[in-house]
Motif scaffolding. Structure first.
Motif, PDB file in Angstrom:
ATOM      1  N   ARG A  10       0.813  -1.228   0.000  1.00  0.00           N
ATOM      2  CA  ARG A  10       0.000   0.000   0.000  1.00  0.00           C
ATOM      3  C   ARG A  10       0.842   1.272   0.000  1.00  0.00           C
ATOM      4  N   HIS A  11       0.279   2.293  -0.592  1.00  0.00           N
ATOM      5  CA  HIS A  11       0.777   3.672  -0.491  1.00  0.00           C
ATOM      6  C   HIS A  11       2.209   3.869  -0.994  1.00  0.00           C
ATOM      7  N   ASP A  39       1.007   7.004  -5.084  1.00  0.00           N
ATOM      8  CA  ASP A  39       0.210   6.370  -4.028  1.00  0.00           C
ATOM      9  C   ASP A  39      -0.313   5.015  -4.540  1.00  0.00           C
ATOM     10  N   ALA A  41      -0.589   0.797  -5.281  1.00  0.00           N
ATOM     11  CA  ALA A  41      -0.828  -0.412  -4.488  1.00  0.00           C
ATOM     12  C   ALA A  41      -0.817  -1.641  -5.391  1.00  0.00           C
ATOM     13  N   ASP A  55      -3.848   3.353  -4.399  1.00  0.00           N
ATOM     14  CA  ASP A  55      -4.229   2.732  -3.126  1.00  0.00           C
ATOM     15  C   ASP A  55      -5.739   2.779  -2.931  1.00  0.00           C
ATOM     16  N   ILE A  71      -0.248  -6.677   5.287  1.00  0.00           N
ATOM     17  CA  ILE A  71      -0.070  -5.342   4.691  1.00  0.00           C
ATOM     18  C   ILE A  71       1.412  -4.981   4.684  1.00  0.00           C
ATOM     19  N   ASP A  73       3.446  -1.664   4.152  1.00  0.00           N
ATOM     20  CA  ASP A  73       3.280  -0.221   3.995  1.00  0.00           C
ATOM     21  C   ASP A  73       4.487   0.355   3.248  1.00  0.00           C
ATOM     22  N   SER A  75       4.732   3.567   2.249  1.00  0.00           N
ATOM     23  CA  SER A  75       4.691   5.039   2.308  1.00  0.00           C
ATOM     24  C   SER A  75       6.099   5.613   2.232  1.00  0.00           C
TER      25      SER A  75
END
Ligand code: NIG
Ligand code: FE
Length: 434
Positions: A10-11, A39, A41, A55, A71, A73, A75
């Motif tokens: 994600r992200h 962003d 995914a 995302d 998940i 991440d 980011s």
């Protein structure tokens, strides 16, 4: 990740998908088009990429299943396809730092080889090593390649130079492939050097490659490609043609070490034979480059080799402008490029070969997959492809080449499984070494 549990990445600040919308190798201006999703995914399940998008798109699409997924991440980080290294000499014994010192003191690579060092020195060490020792030494390199983001690697034989010891190298690669997360694609390279025992009758050795080694290697099923070091003082273009044609007749697809040290009609030969790739090309002629572009031969460039041999590199810019699909590789070997870092190769390609920050990513993923005839399965982030992915500690793809000489790999996913997490191996490293 446990089998059966989906992985939801994600992200990603930039999801660099490299989806080109074509089955062909990427050429020309398209080499700079990375198909980036901000962003971004990826939904991964059963070892495959199931869905790619922003995302919010994927969160909406999978909202009922979010609870069952692991998940990851991403980011502030970029996610790219697993890097593909389409030219290495992964399996060998020993090392040659003494020759590095000799070269720093003025001796050339070919002078050292003519005096019985170079490839001959590694051949002696490799012949003397057991299959198990070869696997152990190659494992260390393969672990490092993976830590630098490589999920598929090509590995050449060529330090045995007898049928028996070439097969030993190929078997070592095969067994390592079975145990290690990284996929290994093998190339037979019995024509890597004229062994010292055939110094005075090289054509006899060519005949042995053609009539004994190639048929047996093909029968063993241990190699997909056939490669020749076509170079002044090694194999002539005529000998190379004979060897590559013999391989083709047994289903081994041609690759060629072409025009590495001196111009020698290697690029022209690659075009004539419609080789899968021509590699090195430091001294390829303009006409050879044009012919390669017309035949769709992938130009596999090895910036680490020129750097380490302290010589003028291949002109990547010229090849891209001529329409050649360009790929990059480490050439990982004990003599001319003892490195395991694809990210460093990308940096060198930018700084010394006139390639752009985006072109080097295309060259290290989708075009490298084409150099191995595997682009239907790997090299881009698209649904139904293998979930081979790298998350780098870089906020954008430019940062990757900019912050150079540092391993920015944070996480590697291979066939849907996290195999490197925060730079640490998550697979049983002792397993692949035993
Ligand atoms: O790709 N040029 C021939 N083969 C390797 C070097 C092998 C060695 O020096 O051991 C190469 O540069
Ligand atoms: Fe090589």
């Amino acid at each position: 990740m446990t089998a059966g549990i989906p992985l939801f990445i994600r992200h990603a600040s930039q999801l660099v998908t490299l989806a080109s919308g074509s089955q062909q190798p990427v050429t020309g201006r398209q080499m700079s088009e990375l198909s980036i999703i901000e962003d971004g995914a990826v939904w991964v399940e059963d070892g495959l990429i199931q869905a790619v998008g922003t995302d919010s798109e994927l969160a909406r699409r999978y909202h009922e299943r979010l609870g069952e997924a692991e998940i990851l991440d991403a980011s502030g980080k970029i996610v790219t396809p697993g890097l593909v290294d389409p030219h290495t000499h992964l399996v060998y014994a020993g090392s040659r730092e003494i020759e590095f010192e000799m070269r720093l003191n003025g001796k050339t690579y070919m002078e050292i080889m003519r005096a019985g060092g170079g490839i001959h020195s590694t051949t002696r060490a490799t012949r003397a090593a057991s299959e198990k020792e070869l696997i152990q030494q190659a494992t260390t390199r393969l672990d490092s390649l993976l830590k630098h983001g490589v999920t598929t690697v090509e590995a050449k034989s060529g330090y045995g130079l007898t049928l028996e010891s070439e097969l030993k190298q190929l078997r070592a690669a095969h067994k390592l492939n079975e145990k290690h997360p990284v996929d290994i694609v093998s190339t037979f390279m019995g024509a890597h050097a004229i062994p010292e025992e055939y110094k005075t009758n090289p054509d006899d050795f060519v005949q042995i490659i053609v009539s004994e080694m190639i048929p047996e290697v093909a029968r063993s099923g241990l190699a997909s490609f056939n490669d020749v070091f076509c170079e002044k003082g090694v194999f002539t273009p005529e000998q190379a043609k004979k060897i590559l044609r013999a391989g083709l007749s047994y289903g081994l697809l041609p690759k060629i070490h072409a025009d590495e040290i001196e111009p020698y009609q290697g690029a022209e030969l690659a075009a004539e034979l419609k080789a899968v790739s021509a590699d090195h090309l430091l001294r390829a002629s303009d006409s050879g480059i044009q012919q390669m572009a017309a035949s769709g031969v992938v130009a596999v460039l090895l910036p680490g080799t020129a750097f380490f041999l302290m010589t003028e590199p291949a002109n990547g810019r010229k090849m891209i402008e001529a329409g050649c699909p360009v790929a990059l590789a480490t050439d990982c070997n004990p003599g001319s490029s003892p490195t395991v870092s694809m990210p460093l190769m990308m940096n060198l390609a930018c700084l010394t070969m006139g390639m752009s920050l985006s072109e080097v990513l295309t060259a290290s993923t989708i075009n490298a997959a084409h150099a191995l005839k595997m682009a239907d399965r790997i090299g881009s982030i698209e649904p139904e492809k293998q979930a081979d992915l790298v998350m780098f500690d870089a906020p954008n793809y430019a940062f990757l080449q900019y912050h150079y000489g540092v391993n920015l790999v944070n996480t590697v996913v291979k066939n849907g499984r996290i195999v490197i997490k925060k730079g640490v191996a998550m697979y049983d490293v002792s397993l692949s070494a035993s």
